[in-house]
Design an enzyme around this catalytic site. Structure first.
Site, PDB file in Angstrom:
ATOM      1  N   LYS A 131       0.872  -1.447   0.404  1.00  0.00           N
ATOM      2  CA  LYS A 131      -0.282   0.200  -0.417  1.00  0.00           C
ATOM      3  C   LYS A 131       1.312   1.186  -0.013  1.00  0.00           C
ATOM      4  CE  LYS A 131      -2.074   2.965   2.279  1.00  0.00           C
ATOM      5  NZ  LYS A 131      -1.829   4.227   1.806  1.00  0.00           N
ATOM      6  N   GLY A 184       5.988   5.243   8.652  1.00  0.00           N
ATOM      7  CA  GLY A 184       5.474   5.831   8.406  1.00  0.00           C
ATOM      8  C   GLY A 184       5.223   6.944  10.395  1.00  0.00           C
ATOM      9  N   SER A 185       5.156   7.711  10.793  1.00  0.00           N
ATOM     10  CA  SER A 185       4.736   8.304  11.808  1.00  0.00           C
ATOM     11  C   SER A 185       4.329   6.867  13.495  1.00  0.00           C
ATOM     12  CB  SER A 185       3.389   9.109  11.685  1.00  0.00           C
ATOM     13  OG  SER A 185       2.084   8.745  11.339  1.00  0.00           O
ATOM     14  N   THR A 186       5.044   7.963  14.042  1.00  0.00           N
ATOM     15  CA  THR A 186       4.033   6.897  15.574  1.00  0.00           C
ATOM     16  C   THR A 186       3.303   7.019  15.862  1.00  0.00           C
ATOM     17  OG1 THR A 186       6.722   7.473  15.984  1.00  0.00           O
ATOM     18  CG2 THR A 186       5.401   6.915  17.666  1.00  0.00           C
ATOM     19  N   GLU A 187       2.542   8.200  15.370  1.00  0.00           N
ATOM     20  CA  GLU A 187       1.194   8.204  15.755  1.00  0.00           C
ATOM     21  C   GLU A 187      -0.093   7.242  15.047  1.00  0.00           C
ATOM     22  OE1 GLU A 187      -0.643  11.125  13.328  1.00  0.00           O
ATOM     23  OE2 GLU A 187      -2.858  10.993  14.790  1.00  0.00           O
ATOM     24  N   ILE A 188       0.467   7.361  13.732  1.00  0.00           N
ATOM     25  CA  ILE A 188      -0.372   6.035  12.741  1.00  0.00           C
ATOM     26  C   ILE A 188       0.210   4.259  13.350  1.00  0.00           C
ATOM     27  CG2 ILE A 188      -0.599   4.677  11.038  1.00  0.00           C
ATOM     28  CD1 ILE A 188      -1.966   7.070  11.350  1.00  0.00           C
ATOM     29  N   GLY A 189       1.411   4.223  13.678  1.00  0.00           N
ATOM     30  CA  GLY A 189       2.298   2.957  13.980  1.00  0.00           C
ATOM     31  C   GLY A 189       1.366   2.362  15.618  1.00  0.00           C
ATOM     32  N   GLU A 206       8.079   0.505  11.997  1.00  0.00           N
ATOM     33  CA  GLU A 206       9.115   1.990  11.568  1.00  0.00           C
ATOM     34  C   GLU A 206       9.090   3.109  11.718  1.00  0.00           C
ATOM     35  OE1 GLU A 206      12.032   3.562  10.426  1.00  0.00           O
ATOM     36  OE2 GLU A 206      11.865   2.744   8.591  1.00  0.00           O
ATOM     37  N   CYS A 240      13.935   8.991   7.938  1.00  0.00           N
ATOM     38  CA  CYS A 240      12.836   8.946   9.572  1.00  0.00           C
ATOM     39  C   CYS A 240      14.508   9.265  10.341  1.00  0.00           C
ATOM     40  CB  CYS A 240      12.330   7.634   9.141  1.00  0.00           C
ATOM     41  SG  CYS A 240      13.867   5.892   8.289  1.00  0.00           S
ATOM     42  N   GLU A 339      10.024  15.310  15.513  1.00  0.00           N
ATOM     43  CA  GLU A 339      10.181  15.311  14.541  1.00  0.00           C
ATOM     44  C   GLU A 339       9.730  16.129  13.908  1.00  0.00           C
ATOM     45  OE1 GLU A 339       8.122  11.224  12.395  1.00  0.00           O
ATOM     46  OE2 GLU A 339      11.228  10.719  12.480  1.00  0.00           O
TER      47      GLU A 339
HETATM   48  P1  NAI Z   1       1.594   8.629   7.917  1.00  0.00           P
HETATM   49  O1  NAI Z   1       2.322   7.619   8.724  1.00  0.00           O
HETATM   50  O2  NAI Z   1       0.057   9.279   7.709  1.00  0.00           O
HETATM   51  O3  NAI Z   1       1.974   7.779   6.322  1.00  0.00           O
HETATM   52  C1  NAI Z   1       2.686   6.606   6.372  1.00  0.00           C
HETATM   53  C2  NAI Z   1       1.473   5.573   5.705  1.00  0.00           C
HETATM   54  O4  NAI Z   1       0.675   5.529   6.673  1.00  0.00           O
HETATM   55  C3  NAI Z   1       1.063   6.186   4.475  1.00  0.00           C
HETATM   56  O5  NAI Z   1       1.037   4.963   3.357  1.00  0.00           O
HETATM   57  C4  NAI Z   1      -0.189   5.989   4.284  1.00  0.00           C
HETATM   58  O6  NAI Z   1      -1.087   6.177   4.532  1.00  0.00           O
HETATM   59  C5  NAI Z   1      -0.430   5.211   5.852  1.00  0.00           C
HETATM   60  N1  NAI Z   1      -1.547   5.673   6.127  1.00  0.00           N
HETATM   61  C6  NAI Z   1      -2.371   6.420   7.521  1.00  0.00           C
HETATM   62  N2  NAI Z   1      -3.507   6.122   7.801  1.00  0.00           N
HETATM   63  C7  NAI Z   1      -3.194   4.494   7.704  1.00  0.00           C
HETATM   64  C8  NAI Z   1      -4.119   4.083   8.795  1.00  0.00           C
HETATM   65  N3  NAI Z   1      -4.660   4.866   9.536  1.00  0.00           N
HETATM   66  N4  NAI Z   1      -3.903   2.466   8.426  1.00  0.00           N
HETATM   67  C9  NAI Z   1      -3.358   2.108   7.975  1.00  0.00           C
HETATM   68  N5  NAI Z   1      -2.644   2.679   7.113  1.00  0.00           N
HETATM   69  C10 NAI Z   1      -2.306   4.486   7.575  1.00  0.00           C
HETATM   70  O7  NAI Z   1       2.512   9.828   8.008  1.00  0.00           O
HETATM   71  P2  NAI Z   1       2.038  11.207   7.305  1.00  0.00           P
HETATM   72  O8  NAI Z   1       0.754  11.436   7.973  1.00  0.00           O
HETATM   73  O9  NAI Z   1       2.121  11.591   5.381  1.00  0.00           O
HETATM   74  O10 NAI Z   1       2.652  12.268   7.772  1.00  0.00           O
HETATM   75  C11 NAI Z   1       3.115  12.683   9.050  1.00  0.00           C
HETATM   76  C12 NAI Z   1       4.190  12.645   9.378  1.00  0.00           C
HETATM   77  O11 NAI Z   1       5.080  11.348  10.205  1.00  0.00           O
HETATM   78  C13 NAI Z   1       5.165  13.994   9.042  1.00  0.00           C
HETATM   79  O12 NAI Z   1       5.574  15.191   8.941  1.00  0.00           O
HETATM   80  C14 NAI Z   1       6.811  12.542   9.498  1.00  0.00           C
HETATM   81  O13 NAI Z   1       7.076  12.965  10.663  1.00  0.00           O
HETATM   82  C15 NAI Z   1       6.114  11.341  10.033  1.00  0.00           C
HETATM   83  N6  NAI Z   1       6.600  10.498   8.866  1.00  0.00           N
HETATM   84  C16 NAI Z   1       7.909   9.538   9.259  1.00  0.00           C
HETATM   85  C17 NAI Z   1       7.972   8.312   8.155  1.00  0.00           C
HETATM   86  C18 NAI Z   1       9.636   7.453   8.738  1.00  0.00           C
HETATM   87  O14 NAI Z   1      10.256   7.424   8.097  1.00  0.00           O
HETATM   88  N7  NAI Z   1       9.386   6.591  10.157  1.00  0.00           N
HETATM   89  C19 NAI Z   1       7.604   8.512   7.288  1.00  0.00           C
HETATM   90  C20 NAI Z   1       6.257   9.468   6.864  1.00  0.00           C
HETATM   91  C21 NAI Z   1       6.537   9.992   7.999  1.00  0.00           C
HETATM   92 MG    MG Z   2      -0.976  10.213   8.903  1.00  0.00          MG
END
Ligand code: NAI
Ligand code: MG
Length: 436
Positions: A131, A184-189, A206, A240, A339
């Site tokens: 995805k 992705g984000s810690t929040e969504i993790g 991660e 990250c 972050e």
């Molecule tokens: P995000 O964590 O929302 O998105 C990452 C992935 O998760 C995307 O594919 C998104 O579609 C998916 N996602 C979002 N909500 C979901 C859910 N409820 N269930 C399953 N999958 C879901 O990150 P976002 O909002 O794009 O960026 C926000 C902040 O997160 C950034 O400013 C950064 O600080 C951090 N981030 C960290 C990353 C890393 O490599 N550690 C990568 C991307 C963002």
């Molecule tokens: Mg998000």
């Protein structure tokens, strides 16, 4: 439909039953196809993400190919052992694939992350649903086509673009998905851990970071300045593991920050498709506003802006942000704890080794860290004391398919890459055979 396709491919398709040597050949071929299509894929990645074509071509493409070439080899090397339990029995652990793996990918390394997650999962015999992030789906879709061309059977690697809240959420809750590998984000993790609990999802998470780059007074300062600048400005800081906190020994701090600010000012954002550009555009207007908001927060908290800090549009357009250095940061400030995910470096001073380690570890995150010193004892001693999944010594931001990568603390758990990650894409069955 994607889960159905993946499940059918896993339960009755050829992939998990294929001779490992044949799986190896197909995945190796996919690595070759990535290199053959390097220019096209690099251009797609830059159009989608805004990173300089130089990076897409010289970093992202080789890394993706590296993943498929490296993990192809593991298909034939996932061996077990016999265990001496009792002479009356024959005991062996049998390493088996998990089934269907959903890989949820961020927008900062849209193609690399497919390699990091799909290559080992496929090598171990799983079927995969990728995805991609809603902002950057193009290269994942193209990789899906190349996988078919390489001989990956239909249904084995499915690319499912869509919103996180819809497509991502559905995968996390679907009983037909055995594992979610998320970056992705810690929040969504955190959200995925909760949402996946009902169906007992296995997880690799991660997540974010606020990684310290620690410069001791006995370091080669010119090398360290380059490394620290690359550590935060590479990938526009949307990395990250970005070295977003500079911890610098007080005795050399003024000199070091002056050199760093000079270097930052020389680095100008440019057209990402121009091969000479070394700093691209942030991924979106929203991300740019978040980053600029943090610069404002930092100066309000008392930090001193010594380089950058502003939007830098080209011909009036684009989400470009100047390389930014905030000096006089206290580790308790928001710009040291949260972050930012942009080209913004927070500079914090320390007095001695203990102070450096204490401040480095005073963070909810623990993804990576850098140590710059000529003292070999100090380097290794500090590496041991840092709460971080990766420590780079006199280097920063290096990756290889052969080295595990992942977080301590709120930066997540499980590992991408290296032999280590194969544990996370397999499960072990203990087989007992009576032989008397
Ligand atoms: P995000 O964590 O929302 O998105 C990452 C992935 O998760 C995307 O594919 C998104 O579609 C998916 N996602 C979002 N909500 C979901 C859910 N409820 N269930 C399953 N999958 C879901 O990150 P976002 O909002 O794009 O960026 C926000 C902040 O997160 C950034 O400013 C950064 O600080 C951090 N981030 C960290 C990353 C890393 O490599 N550690 C990568 C991307 C963002
Ligand atoms: Mg998000």
């Amino acid at each position: 439909r994607a889960v159905h396709a993946a499940r059918a491919a896993f339960e009755s398709g050829p992939w998990p039953k294929m001779k490992p040597a044949d799986r190896q050949r197909v995945l190796f071929k996919l690595g070759d196809l990535v290199l053959e299509h390097a220019d096209e894929l690099a251009r797609l990645e830059t159009l989608d993400n805004g990173k300089p074509i130089f990076e897409s071509r010289q970093v992202d493409i080789p890394m993706v190919a590296n993943c498929f070439h490296y993990f192809a080899g593991w298909a034939t090397k996932l061996a077990g052992e016999t265990l001496p339990v009792n002479p009356a029995y024959f005991n062996y652990p049998l390493r088996e694939p998990l089934g269907v793996v959903a890989a949820i990918i961020p927008w900062n390394f849209p193609m690399i992350m497919v390699g990091w997650k799909a290559a080992p999962a496929l090598a171990a015999g799983n079927c995969v649903i990728v995805k991609p992030a809603e902002l950057t789906p193009l290269t994942a879709i193209r990789l899906g086509e190349l996988a078919l061309a390489a001989g990956v059977p239909p249904g084995v690697l499915n690319i499912l673009p869509g919103k996180g809240s819809i497509a991502g959420e559905a995968l996390v809750r679907h009983p037909g998905v055995d594992k979610v590998s998320f970056t992705g984000s810690t929040e969504i993790g955190r959200h995925i851990m909760k949402a996946g609990a009902d169906t007992m999802k296995k997880l690799t998470l991660e997540l974010g970071g606020k990684s310290p780059n620690i410069v001791f007074a006995d370091a080669d300062l010119d090398v360290a300045v380059k490394g620290v600048a690359a550590g935060i400005f590479y990938g526009k800081g949307e990395v990250c593991a970005a070295g977003s906190r500079l911890l610098v020994e007080a005795s050399i701090a003024d000199e070091f920050v002056a050199k760093l600010a000079e270097r930052a000012q020389k680095l100008k954002p440019g057209d990402p498709l121009d091969p000479k550009t070394r700093l691209g555009a942030l991924v979106s207007e929203k991300q740019m506003n978040t980053v600029l908001g943090y610069v404002e927060t930092g100066t309000k908290e008392g930090a001193k802006l010594v380089a950058g800090g502003k939007r830098a549009p080209i011909n009036g357009k684009g989400w470009f942000v100047e390389p930014t250095v905030l000096d006089q940061v206290d580790n308790a400030m928001r710009v040291a704890q949260e972050e930012i995910f942009g080209p913004v470096l927070s500079v914090i001073r320390f007095t001695d080794v203990d102070d450096a380690v204490k401040q480095a570890n005073d963070s909810p995150f623990g993804l990576a860290a850098g140590v710059w010193t000529r003292d070999v004892k100090k380097a290794h001693a500090v590496a041991r004391r840092l709460q971080a999944g990766t420590v780079w010594i006199n280097m920063y931001n290096f990756y290889d398919a052969g080295m595990p990568f992942g977080g301590y603390k709120a930066s997540g758990f499980g590992r991408d890459l290296g032999p280590e990650c194969l544990r996370d894409y397999t499960q072990v069955k203990s087989v007992w055979v009576s032989i008397e």
